[in-house]
Scaffold this active site. Structure first.
Site, PDB file in Angstrom:
ATOM      1  N   THR A 195       0.857  -1.192   0.000  1.00  0.00           N
ATOM      2  CA  THR A 195       0.000   0.000   0.000  1.00  0.00           C
ATOM      3  C   THR A 195       0.891   1.238   0.000  1.00  0.00           C
ATOM      4  O   THR A 195       1.974   1.211   0.575  1.00  0.00           O
ATOM      5  CB  THR A 195      -0.875  -0.010   1.272  1.00  0.00           C
ATOM      6  OG1 THR A 195      -1.790  -1.092   1.160  1.00  0.00           O
ATOM      7  CG2 THR A 195      -1.637   1.287   1.473  1.00  0.00           C
ATOM      8  N   ARG A 223     -14.872  -6.522  -0.517  1.00  0.00           N
ATOM      9  CA  ARG A 223     -14.227  -6.093   0.735  1.00  0.00           C
ATOM     10  C   ARG A 223     -13.581  -4.716   0.546  1.00  0.00           C
ATOM     11  O   ARG A 223     -12.909  -4.449  -0.445  1.00  0.00           O
ATOM     12  CB  ARG A 223     -13.168  -7.117   1.150  1.00  0.00           C
ATOM     13  CG  ARG A 223     -12.397  -6.767   2.432  1.00  0.00           C
ATOM     14  CD  ARG A 223     -11.067  -6.089   2.143  1.00  0.00           C
ATOM     15  NE  ARG A 223     -10.257  -5.923   3.357  1.00  0.00           N
ATOM     16  CZ  ARG A 223      -9.134  -5.233   3.414  1.00  0.00           C
ATOM     17  NH1 ARG A 223      -8.662  -4.647   2.342  1.00  0.00           N
ATOM     18  NH2 ARG A 223      -8.464  -5.127   4.541  1.00  0.00           N
ATOM     19  N   VAL A 224     -13.765  -3.849   1.511  1.00  0.00           N
ATOM     20  CA  VAL A 224     -13.096  -2.549   1.500  1.00  0.00           C
ATOM     21  C   VAL A 224     -12.274  -2.431   2.778  1.00  0.00           C
ATOM     22  O   VAL A 224     -12.777  -2.731   3.870  1.00  0.00           O
ATOM     23  CB  VAL A 224     -14.123  -1.396   1.421  1.00  0.00           C
ATOM     24  CG1 VAL A 224     -13.429  -0.048   1.519  1.00  0.00           C
ATOM     25  CG2 VAL A 224     -14.929  -1.487   0.124  1.00  0.00           C
ATOM     26  N   GLY A 225     -11.028  -2.020   2.648  1.00  0.00           N
ATOM     27  CA  GLY A 225     -10.151  -1.902   3.811  1.00  0.00           C
ATOM     28  C   GLY A 225     -10.169  -0.498   4.398  1.00  0.00           C
ATOM     29  O   GLY A 225     -11.103   0.280   4.181  1.00  0.00           O
ATOM     30  N   ASP A 226      -9.113  -0.190   5.131  1.00  0.00           N
ATOM     31  CA  ASP A 226      -9.039   1.102   5.822  1.00  0.00           C
ATOM     32  C   ASP A 226      -8.575   2.250   4.923  1.00  0.00           C
ATOM     33  O   ASP A 226      -8.849   3.415   5.218  1.00  0.00           O
ATOM     34  CB  ASP A 226      -8.063   1.006   7.000  1.00  0.00           C
ATOM     35  CG  ASP A 226      -6.654   0.656   6.522  1.00  0.00           C
ATOM     36  OD1 ASP A 226      -6.529  -0.296   5.714  1.00  0.00           O
ATOM     37  OD2 ASP A 226      -5.691   1.319   6.926  1.00  0.00           O
ATOM     38  N   THR A 246      -0.888   1.906   6.924  1.00  0.00           N
ATOM     39  CA  THR A 246      -0.777   0.671   6.140  1.00  0.00           C
ATOM     40  C   THR A 246      -0.732  -0.522   7.082  1.00  0.00           C
ATOM     41  O   THR A 246      -0.083  -0.462   8.126  1.00  0.00           O
ATOM     42  CB  THR A 246       0.473   0.676   5.240  1.00  0.00           C
ATOM     43  OG1 THR A 246       0.572  -0.602   4.605  1.00  0.00           O
ATOM     44  CG2 THR A 246       1.754   0.955   6.001  1.00  0.00           C
ATOM     45  N   GLY A 249      -6.058  -3.861   7.571  1.00  0.00           N
ATOM     46  CA  GLY A 249      -7.072  -2.826   7.443  1.00  0.00           C
ATOM     47  C   GLY A 249      -8.236  -2.936   8.411  1.00  0.00           C
ATOM     48  O   GLY A 249      -8.717  -1.929   8.932  1.00  0.00           O
TER      49      GLY A 249
HETATM   50  N1  ASP Z   1      -4.392  -1.461   4.790  1.00  0.00           N
HETATM   51  C1  ASP Z   1      -4.566  -2.108   3.511  1.00  0.00           C
HETATM   52  C2  ASP Z   1      -5.915  -2.776   3.493  1.00  0.00           C
HETATM   53  O1  ASP Z   1      -6.305  -3.330   4.492  1.00  0.00           O
HETATM   54  C3  ASP Z   1      -3.511  -3.104   3.218  1.00  0.00           C
HETATM   55  C4  ASP Z   1      -2.100  -2.668   3.502  1.00  0.00           C
HETATM   56  O2  ASP Z   1      -1.869  -1.555   3.935  1.00  0.00           O
HETATM   57  O3  ASP Z   1      -1.179  -3.456   3.301  1.00  0.00           O
HETATM   58  O4  ASP Z   1      -6.561  -2.788   2.468  1.00  0.00           O
END
Ligand code: ASP
Length: 329
Positions: A195, A223-226, A246, A249
């Site tokens: 990320t 799916r949606v992350g942070d 990062t 998430g």
């Molecule tokens: N935080 C990101 C997510 O969960 C992944 C990452 O930062 O490696 O989508």
């Protein structure tokens, strides 16, 4: 005042002060990055990509440009690099697609823009900026986000543009492991990084932050992350700091990591370093989650912290310019 203080604390927290106005910090993801993982040639390639992006953002700031422009250009360059899990080179979902998330925030106005699950927009960070500046809304998802990108004349690409052999193989390995009896949905630990994010402070005293990602290998459809969640993956407020996250998430969302750091600084009177330490090394670690953040205060104090083995990261100010990958580097 031209003095520079660098403190290397425990657990790979690095905190310092940009004494002379403008500053930019970048990350390219945190994870199981141990020495020996990459060849010296690969390390050089990663560092060169981080440096090019850092330099482009810094040049904007040095020439009197805005923190927002610096963050956008820095992240767009990392999205274009196949080395990182954002834009070209993004990881694959369980069903073999690249679904991209991004967000950006302006610390002066608290305006923000975010997009989730886009599959044809070359630079999701530019779309997040367009959402912030050209719509009444903060966040668009999937088809609506793609339609808005077309309307705004952003560069649209075939979904195949995002493909890289390396990320495809990682997905195939993960599917194979699952078939052999791995826990359903279990993610190979070393696939959770790449990320990208940036935080900047411009000559006008304004902060900005942004984050862009393909998410996690094997993520479930939808799916949606942070990363596109304002307050979790990204936050910026001139009254406190700018943050890009990062890591795992789901935990960054539960802890509202980016906003919590800024709140600890603003309401708790904590230093950027102390607030960052609290979230990453106490709260995130207590949840057995992993990741890191880059944090830049309105006063030029900054921190780069992670509880994983490493984090692609870099900083450029008038006094300092460096990029690193591993802990204690
Ligand atoms: N935080 C990101 C997510 O969960 C992944 C990452 O930062 O490696 O989508």
């Amino acid at each position: 005042m031209r003095y520079l203080l660098i403190v290397f604390a425990l657990f790979s927290v690095c905190a310092a002060h940009a004494a002379d106005g403008v500053a930019i910090l970048v990350h390219g993801g945190a994870g199981a990055l141990e020495r020996g993982k990459y060849t010296p040639e690969e390390e050089t390639e990663y560092k060169a990509a981080l440096n090019d992006a850092l330099n482009a953002g810094y040049d904007v700031l040095r020439d009197g440009g805005t923190a927002l422009d610096a963050v956008e250009i820095t992240i767009a360059m990392l999205e274009d690099s196949p080395h990182f899990n954002a834009g070209k080179g993004a990881v694959f979902t369980r069903d073999g697609r690249n679904e991209l998330d991004a967000s950006i925030m302006d610390g002066e106005t608290l305006n923000a823009g975010a997009v989730a699950g886009v599959t044809t927009v070359k630079n999701p960070i530019r779309l997040a900026r367009a959402v912030m500046e050209k719509s009444r809304h903060v966040m668009f998802a999937r088809d609506g986000a793609e339609a808005f990108a077309q309307e705004q004349g952003l560069e649209i690409v075939d979904p195949d543009y995002f493909y890289t052999e390396r990320r495809w193989r990682t997905l195939q390995d993960a599917l194979e492991k699952e078939k052999k009896g791995g826990k359903h949905g279990a993610l190979p630990v070393d696939t959770k990084f790449g990320t990208v994010g940036a935080v900047a402070l411009d000559a006008h005293g304004n902060l900005a932050a942004g984050t862009s990602t393909g998410g996690m290998t094997m993520k479930q459809w939808g799916r949606v992350g942070d990363s596109p969640i304002i307050g979790a993956g990204t936050y910026a407020d001139n009254n406190s700091c700018a943050v890009s996250s990062t890591g795992d998430g789901e935990f960054f969302i539960r802890l509202t990591v980016a906003r919590d750091i800024c709140a600890q600084v603003e309401y708790g009177g904590k230093s950027v370093a102390a607030a960052t330490e609290d979230i990453i090394h106490k709260r995130l670690t207590a949840m057995q989650a992993s990741g890191g953040v880059i944090v830049l205060g309105a006063d030029g104090d900054y921190a780069m912290a992670f509880n994983s083995k490493g984090m692609f990261r870099g900083v450029k100010t008038a006094e300092e310019h460096r990029v690193a990958i591993y802990g204690n580097e």
